[in-house]
Design an enzyme around this catalytic site. Structure first.
Site, short mmCIF file in Angstrom:
data_model
loop_
_atom_site.label_atom_id
_atom_site.label_comp_id
_atom_site.label_asym_id
_atom_site.label_seq_id
_atom_site.Cartn_x
_atom_site.Cartn_y
_atom_site.Cartn_z
N HIS A 207 0.81 -1.21 0.00
CA HIS A 207 0.00 0.00 0.00
C HIS A 207 0.85 1.27 0.00
O HIS A 207 0.33 2.37 -0.22
CB HIS A 207 -0.91 0.00 1.23
CG HIS A 207 -2.24 0.67 0.99
ND1 HIS A 207 -2.50 1.46 -0.10
CD2 HIS A 207 -3.39 0.67 1.72
CE1 HIS A 207 -3.73 1.93 -0.03
NE2 HIS A 207 -4.30 1.46 1.06
N ASP B 190 -2.26 2.16 -4.52
CA ASP B 190 -3.48 2.60 -3.85
C ASP B 190 -4.59 1.55 -4.03
O ASP B 190 -4.52 0.70 -4.92
CB ASP B 190 -3.95 3.95 -4.40
CG ASP B 190 -2.99 5.07 -4.04
OD1 ASP B 190 -2.36 4.98 -2.97
OD2 ASP B 190 -2.88 6.02 -4.83
#
Length: 396
Positions: free
Chosen positions: A367, A371
């Protein structure tokens, strides 16, 4: 005349190995290129052949010993020379014992570590590599304030005497130790998250059934599901390039190619052979590469080069019956796709309940660089390509 047998070059970033098995003993005759012993490294098993014909006169490094690159393993008396007396077997070990200490006086830090230290004006970083060698991970830990060593694992609880007698203690292989370390490092380093979707395998299964015989006849290899998944992932990576990238310090390195890692289970542990430039390959070439590297993995014949340079990984837990799981990233990669078991399930299609062969898909991603939107988009593109394989032909 006596010939030395030394540890061969083990591959990039591999500096030591463990002597796993000796196939010959002192006094045994050996031929040129006959296998003398097997070395176990962090990633692969390396066989050491005899450089000459003669008699194995002396074994210097016994089974279980850790040896470095170019370390002396044995001596071979060429021709019909008699083996050295058994009493002398231990002498080379006694003389070689101080070597590690001597080597520790002049330890070369990893080039990537030295570069990071120079860029960040760091001069005192505690190394965790061999003989205190500073590795890239040590510098990254120092920069993030995590340089302090992790607390030691809690000691094992005492076991009752009657239970201890029924236990068996086996030392972890170097491969298993490396797997454990790399997977835990991945959890500790990446901001790992997993997103899920499901795919209706009806169209892929129908296409495979229709062409599998013709495919085998023409290309000499079976048409499996892995080539479809590989092609679908390549298609999705083109749209979501961050899943095919990695973080290097404060930079993001985007790969304009796809080196596809295909995780494979072996008797000694999980390995990930890499298919280079998979984005330039046909279905047949991909299937041939998967079959070839899978066979090598099962036989322990994969070279170090064949497991390096991957940019994305596919793991198929479905072959073992897994219905759903969250795969762990293969660092430094930013994405890994988990395939699972195909199972008939009732699905609502056009207002009717029908039975369809369904598979859950899981994408674990970093992450820090990917995204949620990108991760979901990636999985949707894989799903779309598999549910309508014609999209792959038209790049839709």
């Amino acid at each position: 005349m006596s010939t030395e047998v030394r540890v061969p070059t083990l591959g990039e970033s591999v500096t030591e190995a463990t002597v796993a098995t000796w196939f010959k003993q002192p006094g045994d005759a050996v031929a040129v290129d006959e296998m003398l012993c097997e070395l176990e490294t962090d990633k692969v098993t390396v066989e050491v052949p005899s450089p000459v014909a003669g008699t194995l006169s002396e074994i210097v490094a016994a089974e279980g010993e850790t040896v470095g690159v170019d370390a002396l393993l044995a001596q071979i008396a060429e021709g019909d020379a008699a083996p050295a007396p058994a009493a002398k077997k231990e002498e080379p070990k006694a003389e070689a014992a101080p070597a590690p200490a001597a080597a520790a006086k002049d330890v070369e830090d990893a080039p990537s570590a030295k570069k990071l230290m120079a860029e960040n004006n760091l001069t005192d970083v505690q190394g965790t590599g061999k003989d205190g060698r500073v590795m890239k991970e040590d510098v990254l830990n120092a920069l993030s304030g995590a340089a302090a060593p992790a607390p030691a694992a809690a000691p094992r609880a005492p076991v009752a005497a009657d239970q201890a007698a029924r236990e068996e203690r086996v030392k972890m292989t170097r491969l298993r130790q490396t797997i454990a370390k790399r997977l835990k490092d991945s959890q500790n380093t990446a901001a790992m998250l997993t997103t899920y979707n499901e795919v209706d395998m009806t169209e892929v299964m129908a296409l495979r059934n229709e062409y599998k015989d013709l495919f085998l006849k023409k290309h000499g290899v079976k048409l499996g599901f892995m080539s479809f998944f590989t092609k679908a992932c390549i298609h999705a990576l083109n749209e979501v390039p961050e899943v095919n990238a990695e973080i290097d310090g404060t930079d993001v390195v985007y790969k304009n190619y796809v080196n596809m890692g295909i995780a494979a289970g072996t008797p000694t542990g999980l390995v990930v052979p890499v298919i280079n430039d998979a984005d330039q390959m046909s279905f047949a070439a991909i299937e041939k590469a998967i079959a070839e590297k899978g066979a090598k993995a099962r036989d322990g014949k994969l070279s170090m080069a064949e497991m390096q340079g991957g940019t994305f990984t596919i793991s198929n837990g479905g072959v073992y019956g897994s219905l759903m799981s969250s795969p762990i990233l293969n660092p430094p990669q930013s994405g890994i796709l988990g395939m699972h078991k195909i199972q008939d399930r009732p699905m609502a299609i056009n207002g009717e309940v029908v039975i369809r062969p369904m598979m859950y898909l899981a994408l674990s991603y970093d992450h820090r660089i990917v995204d949620g939107k990108g991760a979901v988009t990636f999985l949707v593109r894989v799903k779309e390509a598999l549910e309508d394989p014609r999209r792959l032909l038209m790049d839709l």
